[in-house]
Design a protein around this motif. Structure first.
Motif, PDB file in Angstrom:
ATOM      1  N   ASN A  92      87.535  18.601  54.932  1.00 60.84           N
ATOM      2  CA  ASN A  92      88.210  19.686  55.640  1.00 60.84           C
ATOM      3  C   ASN A  92      87.515  19.961  56.962  1.00 60.84           C
ATOM      4  O   ASN A  92      86.536  19.305  57.309  1.00 60.84           O
ATOM      5  CB  ASN A  92      88.253  20.941  54.758  1.00 60.84           C
ATOM      6  CG  ASN A  92      86.860  21.324  54.275  1.00 60.84           C
ATOM      7  OD1 ASN A  92      85.877  21.184  55.001  1.00 60.84           O
ATOM      8  ND2 ASN A  92      86.777  21.785  53.036  1.00 60.84           N
ATOM      9  N   LEU A  93      88.033  20.932  57.660  1.00 58.71           N
ATOM     10  CA  LEU A  93      87.547  21.235  58.997  1.00 58.71           C
ATOM     11  C   LEU A  93      86.060  21.587  59.003  1.00 58.71           C
ATOM     12  O   LEU A  93      85.307  21.099  59.851  1.00 58.71           O
ATOM     13  CB  LEU A  93      88.381  22.387  59.566  1.00 58.71           C
ATOM     14  CG  LEU A  93      88.387  22.553  61.074  1.00 58.71           C
ATOM     15  CD1 LEU A  93      88.732  21.245  61.765  1.00 58.71           C
ATOM     16  CD2 LEU A  93      89.362  23.642  61.464  1.00 58.71           C
TER      17      LEU A  93
ATOM     18  N   ALA B 161      96.498  21.422  64.617  1.00 57.57           N
ATOM     19  CA  ALA B 161      96.175  20.163  63.948  1.00 57.57           C
ATOM     20  C   ALA B 161      94.659  20.054  63.833  1.00 57.57           C
ATOM     21  O   ALA B 161      93.920  20.681  64.589  1.00 57.57           O
ATOM     22  CB  ALA B 161      96.748  18.998  64.740  1.00 57.57           C
ATOM     23  N   GLN B 162      94.191  19.244  62.885  1.00 59.12           N
ATOM     24  CA  GLN B 162      92.766  19.233  62.556  1.00 59.12           C
ATOM     25  C   GLN B 162      91.844  18.827  63.713  1.00 59.12           C
ATOM     26  O   GLN B 162      90.838  19.478  63.972  1.00 59.12           O
ATOM     27  CB  GLN B 162      92.531  18.307  61.363  1.00 59.12           C
ATOM     28  CG  GLN B 162      91.753  18.983  60.291  1.00 59.12           C
ATOM     29  CD  GLN B 162      91.627  18.144  59.043  1.00 59.12           C
ATOM     30  OE1 GLN B 162      91.945  16.966  59.017  1.00 59.12           O
ATOM     31  NE2 GLN B 162      91.143  18.761  57.988  1.00 59.12           N
TER      32      GLN B 162
ATOM     33  N   ILE C 159      98.256  16.495  51.771  1.00 58.51           N
ATOM     34  CA  ILE C 159      96.901  16.183  51.321  1.00 58.51           C
ATOM     35  C   ILE C 159      95.913  17.300  51.656  1.00 58.51           C
ATOM     36  O   ILE C 159      94.994  17.580  50.908  1.00 58.51           O
ATOM     37  CB  ILE C 159      96.437  14.835  51.926  1.00 58.51           C
ATOM     38  CG1 ILE C 159      95.083  14.405  51.367  1.00 58.51           C
ATOM     39  CG2 ILE C 159      96.349  14.892  53.427  1.00 58.51           C
ATOM     40  CD1 ILE C 159      95.149  13.767  50.041  1.00 58.51           C
ATOM     41  N   MET C 160      96.138  17.968  52.788  1.00 62.17           N
ATOM     42  CA  MET C 160      95.190  19.021  53.189  1.00 62.17           C
ATOM     43  C   MET C 160      95.177  20.154  52.163  1.00 62.17           C
ATOM     44  O   MET C 160      94.122  20.720  51.886  1.00 62.17           O
ATOM     45  CB  MET C 160      95.591  19.597  54.538  1.00 62.17           C
ATOM     46  CG  MET C 160      95.921  18.533  55.534  1.00 62.17           C
ATOM     47  SD  MET C 160      94.551  18.132  56.555  1.00 62.17           S
ATOM     48  CE  MET C 160      95.373  18.232  58.106  1.00 62.17           C
ATOM     49  N   LEU C 161      96.358  20.496  51.626  1.00 58.72           N
ATOM     50  CA  LEU C 161      96.428  21.549  50.616  1.00 58.72           C
ATOM     51  C   LEU C 161      95.693  21.112  49.357  1.00 58.72           C
ATOM     52  O   LEU C 161      94.952  21.892  48.758  1.00 58.72           O
ATOM     53  CB  LEU C 161      97.882  21.861  50.272  1.00 58.72           C
ATOM     54  CG  LEU C 161      98.648  22.746  51.255  1.00 58.72           C
ATOM     55  CD1 LEU C 161     100.108  22.841  50.851  1.00 58.72           C
ATOM     56  CD2 LEU C 161      98.023  24.130  51.325  1.00 58.72           C
ATOM     57  N   LEU C 162      95.876  19.860  48.981  1.00 59.66           N
ATOM     58  CA  LEU C 162      95.203  19.361  47.781  1.00 59.66           C
ATOM     59  C   LEU C 162      93.693  19.377  47.986  1.00 59.66           C
ATOM     60  O   LEU C 162      92.938  19.732  47.090  1.00 59.66           O
ATOM     61  CB  LEU C 162      95.680  17.948  47.445  1.00 59.66           C
ATOM     62  CG  LEU C 162      97.109  17.850  46.917  1.00 59.66           C
ATOM     63  CD1 LEU C 162      97.462  16.414  46.597  1.00 59.66           C
ATOM     64  CD2 LEU C 162      97.306  18.721  45.686  1.00 59.66           C
TER      65      LEU C 162
ATOM     66  N   SER D 293     103.693  27.571  52.066  1.00 57.85           N
ATOM     67  CA  SER D 293     103.083  26.547  51.223  1.00 57.85           C
ATOM     68  C   SER D 293     101.730  27.020  50.715  1.00 57.85           C
ATOM     69  O   SER D 293     101.416  26.912  49.534  1.00 57.85           O
ATOM     70  CB  SER D 293     102.869  25.252  52.003  1.00 57.85           C
ATOM     71  OG  SER D 293     104.069  24.807  52.558  1.00 57.85           O
ATOM     72  N   ARG D 294     100.941  27.584  51.620  1.00 62.31           N
ATOM     73  CA  ARG D 294      99.609  28.074  51.232  1.00 62.31           C
ATOM     74  C   ARG D 294      99.732  29.163  50.188  1.00 62.31           C
ATOM     75  O   ARG D 294      98.970  29.223  49.237  1.00 62.31           O
ATOM     76  CB  ARG D 294      98.889  28.648  52.458  1.00 62.31           C
ATOM     77  CG  ARG D 294      98.192  27.621  53.308  1.00 62.31           C
ATOM     78  CD  ARG D 294      97.271  28.327  54.290  1.00 62.31           C
ATOM     79  NE  ARG D 294      96.145  28.930  53.598  1.00 62.31           N
ATOM     80  CZ  ARG D 294      95.037  28.286  53.306  1.00 62.31           C
ATOM     81  NH1 ARG D 294      94.911  27.029  53.662  1.00 62.31           N
ATOM     82  NH2 ARG D 294      94.066  28.872  52.680  1.00 62.31           N
TER      83      ARG D 294
END
Lengths: 253, 281, 273
Positions: B266-267, C235-236, B202-205, B177-178
């Motif tokens: 994000n992280l 996971a985050q 959503i994380m990819l977006l 996906s990435r």
């Protein structure tokens, strides 16, 4: 997973033939089986097919095709052999059923023809890129692209359908439908309700394909749009001559 | 540039509107993520951008969609496709060939690209998608991620200014996906292609898209830069859209009165937020 | 419940897809199966219910050697939900679809009807609707309802949330979690690490056909090196906890991290006082 009719990449004599010649050769060999009444000619065609398969490096696949047709052939053979009543009785069974020499010979020919006629088509598909078939029909025979495209799509969908059907049967087995039964008739009866999911997924697929083709200018295409030329070479002439010989032999004997 | 004005559509026979008064402008060079629950109208919007709606699927159509100045009601999909390319959900269904090269050639041949130009286009499209080595391979033997890139290359070969993708990573694992999104990013940044992508992840977006558009029941309820849209996290959740866990955490911290800053996406931003919250006095 | 003993498997004419797998899943476990596309996850699941038979080694499902029992028989106690619900649904109403799945399991028609209504209620589905026109998420629910109607003791889920939106995804997982609480053993393939963190207790990590990790999700999720080998990211929230270190490294969910932060605030206030 790979279907039994998928293209096998290669560069053998058979692979390099003009797609149109491959197509013609396959039909000539099929025709040869049907015009002849000689068992040995039909056997010869099967042998020729296996030899061609060997030269293209797909003998294993050809044998697998034969094996998968064997069950159906056996069934047809049994039906035929009891059906023909003419000729001298070889074996009399109760209920007035008998096996005659003509019946035996006819059934044998019938089944051999089936095998011999299925092989060249299978081989042809194995050594031809599916998009080459419509392309060559357009470039060399002037067939309108739309028709050629439908033909090509139909050929390409065979393995996709087979894959989808296998997936559906797997899903149904996993919910307890007895597809793992050995009983052929029971299996066929179980298959009928599955036409619905196959139809649903096929319709979705075809719809998607149609839209995608339309968006990539499908309707704009003309006869001159092709990129590949498909010239004829000496080997194509040789192959055609070979095919003509086989057909001539079949007609004569 | 794409301009949608009060765009609406109802499939013939359907009760409710699939698209309901959409107003949206997408600038050249944008990377727009389109998100919403299933049935929100995302796919129909993709169809409307490519002219499939109203030319292929019939129904009640109102409003206006202008793609590079062309009115989609007047121009047929194949005309629009010279500037806007589409990659749809079902990867296998949209393939027309069995070998990668032929798949790329299909559109080029159709559009009558001159022969001496075709070779260069094929090579470049394959390179841009990062799949040069797959040229002679059978499509049926490729992995899902590779097939998706073939579909993308088949579109980029036609050099559209805009590419629309409907859930391109639906069946792919996180790495594939990435990679698909990295390919899109490169097309966007290096080649200036406008990207519109429907995506559930959503994380990819949050990582790749510059702007987000959120749909709910045929309407466009939010549109703007990614951080700005994510600030309305409550509205997103109500529309059935997943939000990153760090954003959920930030909202919970806010409720406890522990955090007053902007919501992290994000992280890295999450870490910065937590360091601030946990800072010894 | 499910035991793999030195299992090897290869598709015809290809090199081995699975190599020397050994593990056992006990009753009531919720196991997530992780790995990248092509790692052999789907193959493993198909071996577990006998759709595929091992080329070497032994698979014991519910105590039975899968080589000696028909899959259709195993299917009475092993539920299998496929990624694509279209392959399963073959009837033209939701009720008929669920009843079709029950035909094999229950002989008594009244019992079948009762069970079917029970499932319709649990999933809040309308029995008369035609599955054809429904969304993928709704069809996935119908497929699951039909699998669960037979009350399997082992439930195998092959990427059950693929192609679903967040709401549909939570609806499916909510029901799966409920079942797990009632004692059903679950084996689930998923790429969504948030779902794995939220629901599973144990994780098996596959890479190129070999088992490279097996343990509690809490431990596996913190092993970034291991996850990296299977091209996965944690996971985050666990990843955030790991970055913060100290007491936060153990935090696994939003709630846990929040309560730690609240505790820290309390400390600060006491210190100020």
């Amino acid at each position: 997973m790979k279907g039994i009719l998928d293209y096998v990449p290669g560069s053998s004599f058979l692979h390099r033939l003009n797609p149109l010649v491959k197509l013609l050769l396959a039909f000539v060999l099929c025709a040869a089986c049907f015009v002849t009444g000689n068992h040995f000619i039909v056997l010869g065609v099967i042998a020729l097919n296996l030899a061609l398969a060997l030269s293209a490096g797909i003998l294993g696949r050809a044998l697998r095709m034969l094996r998968s047709l064997l069950k159906l052939s056996a069934l047809l053979f049994l039906v035929q052999i009891f059906f023909v009543r003419e000729g001298a009785t070889l074996l009399a069974l109760p209920l007035g059923i008998c096996i005659t020499d003509l019946g035996l010979s006819f059934s044998l020919l019938f089944v051999l023809r089936l095998l011999a006629a299925a092989l060249p088509l299978g081989l042809m598909l194995s050594v031809t890129q599916t998009s080459d078939i419509p392309n060559v029909l357009v470039r060399r025979l002037g067939l309108p692209y739309q028709y050629a495209f439908v033909l090509g799509t139909a050929i390409r969908f065979i393995p996709l359908f087979a894959q989808e059907m296998a997936g559906i049967m797997e899903a149904q087995t996993a919910r307890g439908v007895e597809f793992d039964t050995g009983n052929f008739f029971k299996k066929v009866a179980l298959l009928l309700p599955l036409c619905a999911p196959l139809l649903v997924s096929s319709v979705r697929r075809i719809e998607g394909g149609a839209i995608s083709a339309e968006l990539r200018g499908f309707y704009l295409r003309g006869r001159k749009s092709g990129y590949k030329d498909y010239p004829f070479a000496l080997r194509d002439l040789c192959a055609l001559l070979g095919g003509a010989c086989a057909l001539a032999l079949a007609v004569l004997f | 540039m794409i301009q949608l004005k009060n765009l609406g559509f109802r499939y013939s026979g359907a009760e409710r509107l699939a698209l309901d008064g959409i107003d949206l402008t997408v600038e050249d060079g944008a990377f727009l993520g389109l998100i919403g629950s299933s049935g929100a109208g995302k796919s129909t919007l993709c169809y409307a951008l490519s002219g499939i709606v109203p030319h292929h699927y019939r129904g009640d159509f109102y409003g206006e969609a202008r793609i590079e100045g062309m009115d989609s009601a007047e121009h047929r999909p194949e005309e629009l496709s010279r500037v806007l390319g589409c990659v749809f959900q079902d990867i296998d269904g949209q393939m027309v060939a069995s070998v990668v090269e032929d798949e790329i050639l299909f559109g080029l041949e159709n559009f009558g690209v001159p022969r001496d130009e075709i070779e260069g286009r094929v090579t470049q499209a394959l390179a841009a998608a990062g799949i040069s080595e797959l040229r002679g391979r059978l499509i049926s033997e490729l992995s899902g991620g590779q097939r998706q890139k073939v579909a993308i290359a088949a579109i980029t070969a036609l050099r559209p200014k805009i590419i629309v993708l409907d859930e391109p990573t639906g069946e792919l694992d996180p790495r594939s996906s990435r990679r698909v999104f990295e390919t899109l990013k490169e097309l966007n940044e290096k080649h200036g292609v406008t990207i519109i992508v429907v995506e559930q992840k959503i994380m990819l977006l949050c990582e790749f898209a510059k702007r987000l558009a959120v749909m709910e029941e045929g309407r466009l309820i939010l549109e703007g830069e990614v951080p700005a849209v994510l600030q309305s996290a409550g509205r997103l959740e109500a529309a059935g859209v997943n939000i990153p866990r760090v954003t959920t955490l930030a909202r919970a911290l806010r409720e406890e009165g522990l955090y007053g800053g902007k919501l992290p996406l994000n992280l890295d931003e999450g870490e910065a937020m937590m360091r601030e919250v946990l800072r010894p006095c | 419940m499910l035991e793999f003993e030195r299992v090897f498997f290869g598709y015809e004419g290809q090199s081995a897809t699975l190599k020397d797998l050994s593990f056992a899943i006990g009753e009531g476990e919720f196991v997530a199966l992780l790995g990248e596309n092509g790692a052999g996850k789907s193959t493993l699941c198909r071996l577990a219910n006998g759709l595929l038979k091992p080329s070497a080694g032994r698979v014991l499902a519910l105590g039975m050697d899968t080589k000696q029992v028909k899959t259709s028989l195993l299917a009475r106690d092993i539920g299998f939900l496929f990624q694509n619900p279209d392959r399963q649904i073959c009837q033209n109403s939701v009720r008929a679809e669920i009843l079709f799945g029950l035909e094999i399991a229950l002989a008594d028609e009244a019992a079948r009807r009762a069970r079917c209504e029970e499932m319709l209620e649990l999933f809040s589905l309308s029995g008369e609707r035609d599955p054809f026109g429904m969304s993928r998420g709704e069809r996935q629910q119908i497929a699951l309802a039909s699998v669960l109607a037979r009350a399997p003791s082992l439930l195998i889920l092959d990427e059950p949330t693929t192609g679903l939106d967040y709401r549909e995804c939570m609806a499916i997982m909510g029901i799966v979690a409920q079942l797990h609480q009632k004692g059903t053993t679950i084996l689930m393939i998923s790429h969504d690490m948030e779902i794995v963190a939220d629901f599973a207790g144990r994780a098996l990590v596959l890479s190129e056909g070999g088992l490279i990790g097996d343990g509690p999700v809490r431990r596996i999720m913190r092993d970034e090196a291991l996850l990296g080998r299977a091209s996965l990211l944690p996971a985050q929230i666990p990843a955030l906890g790991a970055r913060l270190g100290g007491p936060y490294a153990e935090a696994f969910s939003v709630e846990e991290l929040l309560s730690l932060a609240v505790g820290k605030k309390g400390e600060k206030e006491r210190a100020e006082a």
